[in-house]
Write a protein that holds these residues in place. Structure first.
Motif, PDB file in Angstrom:
ATOM      1  N   ASP A 259       1.014  -1.055   0.345  1.00  0.00           N
ATOM      2  CA  ASP A 259       0.199  -0.598  -0.176  1.00  0.00           C
ATOM      3  C   ASP A 259       0.957   1.362   0.062  1.00  0.00           C
ATOM      4  N   HIS A 260       2.193   1.251   1.023  1.00  0.00           N
ATOM      5  CA  HIS A 260       3.044   2.089   0.795  1.00  0.00           C
ATOM      6  C   HIS A 260       3.387   2.315  -0.106  1.00  0.00           C
ATOM      7  N   VAL A 261       4.380   1.531  -0.784  1.00  0.00           N
ATOM      8  CA  VAL A 261       4.328   2.123  -2.145  1.00  0.00           C
ATOM      9  C   VAL A 261       3.909   2.151  -3.246  1.00  0.00           C
ATOM     10  N   LEU A 262       2.295   1.603  -3.636  1.00  0.00           N
ATOM     11  CA  LEU A 262       1.624   2.361  -4.532  1.00  0.00           C
ATOM     12  C   LEU A 262       1.427   3.563  -4.557  1.00  0.00           C
ATOM     13  N   PHE A 263       0.976   3.795  -2.989  1.00  0.00           N
ATOM     14  CA  PHE A 263       0.285   5.754  -2.686  1.00  0.00           C
ATOM     15  C   PHE A 263       1.336   6.183  -3.067  1.00  0.00           C
ATOM     16  N   VAL A 264       2.989   5.776  -3.247  1.00  0.00           N
ATOM     17  CA  VAL A 264       4.055   7.107  -3.378  1.00  0.00           C
ATOM     18  C   VAL A 264       4.405   6.496  -4.590  1.00  0.00           C
ATOM     19  N   VAL A 265       4.033   5.840  -5.166  1.00  0.00           N
ATOM     20  CA  VAL A 265       4.599   5.688  -7.020  1.00  0.00           C
ATOM     21  C   VAL A 265       3.035   6.552  -7.587  1.00  0.00           C
ATOM     22  N   CYS A 266       1.897   6.651  -6.737  1.00  0.00           N
ATOM     23  CA  CYS A 266       1.498   7.875  -7.027  1.00  0.00           C
ATOM     24  C   CYS A 266       1.010   9.571  -6.869  1.00  0.00           C
ATOM     25  N   LEU A 267       1.765   9.300  -5.779  1.00  0.00           N
ATOM     26  CA  LEU A 267       2.621  10.782  -5.327  1.00  0.00           C
ATOM     27  C   LEU A 267       3.330  10.940  -6.608  1.00  0.00           C
ATOM     28  N   VAL A 268       4.244   9.995  -7.086  1.00  0.00           N
ATOM     29  CA  VAL A 268       4.954  11.141  -8.272  1.00  0.00           C
ATOM     30  C   VAL A 268       4.363  10.764  -9.698  1.00  0.00           C
ATOM     31  N   ILE A 269       4.164   9.777 -10.002  1.00  0.00           N
ATOM     32  CA  ILE A 269       2.849  10.639 -11.303  1.00  0.00           C
ATOM     33  C   ILE A 269       2.527  11.322 -11.173  1.00  0.00           C
ATOM     34  N   GLY A 270       2.066  11.734 -10.527  1.00  0.00           N
ATOM     35  CA  GLY A 270       1.047  13.011 -10.121  1.00  0.00           C
ATOM     36  C   GLY A 270       1.667  14.141 -10.415  1.00  0.00           C
ATOM     37  N   ALA A 271       2.580  14.376  -9.889  1.00  0.00           N
ATOM     38  CA  ALA A 271       3.376  15.705  -9.857  1.00  0.00           C
ATOM     39  C   ALA A 271       4.227  16.143 -10.874  1.00  0.00           C
ATOM     40  N   THR A 273       5.104  19.084 -11.065  1.00  0.00           N
ATOM     41  CA  THR A 273       6.618  20.135 -11.128  1.00  0.00           C
ATOM     42  C   THR A 273       7.067  19.974  -9.644  1.00  0.00           C
ATOM     43  N   PHE A 274       8.225  19.823  -8.577  1.00  0.00           N
ATOM     44  CA  PHE A 274       9.046  19.719  -8.071  1.00  0.00           C
ATOM     45  C   PHE A 274       8.411  19.592  -6.935  1.00  0.00           C
ATOM     46  N   GLN A 275       7.544  21.039  -6.997  1.00  0.00           N
ATOM     47  CA  GLN A 275       7.415  21.954  -5.792  1.00  0.00           C
ATOM     48  C   GLN A 275       5.610  21.285  -5.785  1.00  0.00           C
ATOM     49  N   SER A 276       4.854  20.129  -6.298  1.00  0.00           N
ATOM     50  CA  SER A 276       3.562  20.004  -6.162  1.00  0.00           C
ATOM     51  C   SER A 276       4.158  18.676  -6.003  1.00  0.00           C
ATOM     52  N   LEU A 277       5.621  17.702  -6.183  1.00  0.00           N
ATOM     53  CA  LEU A 277       6.212  16.812  -5.197  1.00  0.00           C
ATOM     54  C   LEU A 277       6.526  16.730  -3.846  1.00  0.00           C
ATOM     55  N   LEU A 278       6.456  17.788  -3.806  1.00  0.00           N
ATOM     56  CA  LEU A 278       7.442  18.311  -2.090  1.00  0.00           C
ATOM     57  C   LEU A 278       6.176  18.848  -1.459  1.00  0.00           C
ATOM     58  N   TRP A 279       5.571  18.931  -1.875  1.00  0.00           N
ATOM     59  CA  TRP A 279       4.100  19.406  -0.748  1.00  0.00           C
ATOM     60  C   TRP A 279       2.924  18.141  -0.884  1.00  0.00           C
ATOM     61  N   ARG A 280       3.204  17.387  -2.102  1.00  0.00           N
ATOM     62  CA  ARG A 280       2.337  15.767  -1.723  1.00  0.00           C
ATOM     63  C   ARG A 280       3.347  15.228  -0.138  1.00  0.00           C
ATOM     64  N   THR A 332      -3.548  23.879 -14.097  1.00  0.00           N
ATOM     65  CA  THR A 332      -2.804  24.301 -13.542  1.00  0.00           C
ATOM     66  C   THR A 332      -2.405  25.408 -12.387  1.00  0.00           C
ATOM     67  N   SER A 333      -2.898  26.104 -12.579  1.00  0.00           N
ATOM     68  CA  SER A 333      -3.280  27.281 -11.013  1.00  0.00           C
ATOM     69  C   SER A 333      -4.126  26.873  -9.386  1.00  0.00           C
ATOM     70  N   ARG A 334      -4.534  25.686 -10.331  1.00  0.00           N
ATOM     71  CA  ARG A 334      -5.588  25.324  -8.795  1.00  0.00           C
ATOM     72  C   ARG A 334      -4.864  24.859  -7.999  1.00  0.00           C
TER      73      ARG A 334
END
Length: 344
Positions: A259-271, A273-280, A332-334
């Motif tokens: 579950d951790h792996v799937l969630f982190v993968v989804c976070l990375v794919i959906g980001a 920008t780097f800033q977006s990934l950092l916030w996630r 993208t501004s949302r």
């Protein structure tokens, strides 16, 4: 019941940081609801190591099953196996169950502590140090007092009656013991190792969470190891000694938790920008820490429905993160939003 009063130098002991509290919370989150007999209802062992001028004093909290589950004898004339030390056997609905034997504990109040001393090995300068059991306490799971700091452990083992009034029957699977063991070397100890030969032979024991808090000079250091401690854990005051155990266990925790792996993968794919990934990632970390803290301080429901509810929430979090990952929003501004539910 004979018992010794232990003196703790409070001025020499610093409380662990909030990080240590969250670590213990993570381990306690591995516990499952108590039911009966020799099931591994709780698989957390906590060791507080106090440094003394003449050696070490160790405060241990652990489930009783680790001490007695392997000691069940062969079947007796009545069809029941010979009970392990400090236990009684009976049958309920055709199943053999195991109860705590308070009379035997009263007759030998330090006996369970001696089993703990025999099962744990403290090795310093290449040789094993034998310990002296100074006190034990017995609790029912869910009613045990705090044990997150050395001060709490000291208070529990000195102010509580040795065997509190626990309404019978008490299943062995619902019993937790605290024990103090003094290891005398005649001089201070700067580095040592801890291992254990206790092997209850129970399902789930390989996921045992071992938390070792060392109170040497400076701030307390927290070491973590998963399993039965068959391989010694080296304890030293080096900066990276404790950190290394967390890096290793953290990698295991992530890789073994799909579950951790799937969630982190989804976070990375959906980001995007780097800033977006950092916030996630920050949101996921804060959510994980917050839920662990709530569990540690007891602000979570204790009903049998709660764990399935959390598991469902975890699954929904993964589905939600996956949906965000595959659907690229045109605006993208949302600001991005996310649901950060997690379990240890």
């Amino acid at each position: 019941m004979p018992d010794r009063h232990i003196h703790l130098n409070h001025r020499s002991v610093k409380r662990p940081s909030w990080f240590a509290a969250l670590v213990i919370a993570a381990a306690l989150s591995l516990a499952t609801s108590a039911t009966a007999h020799f099931l591994l209802n709780l698989n957390v062992r906590i060791l507080h190591i106090e440094h003394l001028a003449e050696g070490l004093r160790v405060y241990i909290r652990m489930p009783m099953q680790y001490l007695v589950a392997r000691e069940i004898g062969p079947e007796a004339a009545d069809g029941l196996p010979e009970p392990a030390p400090f236990t009684l056997n009976d049958r309920i609905d055709g199943r053999v169950v195991h109860f705590v034997n308070p009379a035997q504990i009263a007759a030998d109040p330090l006996g369970l502590g001696r089993l703990a001393e025999e099962g744990f090995t403290i090795d310093a300068a290449g040789s094993r140090i034998r310990g002296e059991v100074q006190a034990i306490r017995l609790h029912r799971v869910g009613t045990e007092p705090g044990f997150a700091t050395l001060v709490e452990a000291f208070g529990t083992l000195n102010s509580e009656p040795a065997i509190p009034e626990i309404p019978p029957p008490l299943f062995v699977g619902d019993a937790v013991i605290d024990v103090i063991i003094l290891y005398t070397l005649g001089s201070p100890v700067s580095s040592y190792s801890i291992s254990s030969t206790l092997d209850p032979g129970l399902p789930g024991q390989t996921n045992t969470a071992n938390l070792i808090l060392d109170y040497g000079p400076g701030n307390p250091q927290v070491f973590r190891s998963r399993g039965l401690l068959a391989d010694p854990v080296a304890i030293s005051r080096g900066t990276f000694a404790a950190v290394g155990t967390f890096i290793y266990e953290g990698i295991r925790h992530i890789l073994e938790g799909l579950d951790h792996v799937l969630f982190v993968v989804c976070l990375v794919i959906g980001a995007s920008t780097f800033q977006s990934l950092l916030w996630r990632v920050t949101g996921f970390t804060i959510g994980h820490s917050f839920t662990l803290a709530l569990g540690f301080f007891g602000y979570v429901p204790k009903g049998p429905w709660f764990v399935p509810f959390v598991e469902t929430g975890v699954a929904m979090s993964i589905i939600y993160a996956a949906a965000l990952a595959v659907k690229r929003r045109s605006d993208t501004s949302r600001p991005e939003t996310g649901l950060f539910l997690s379990r240890s």
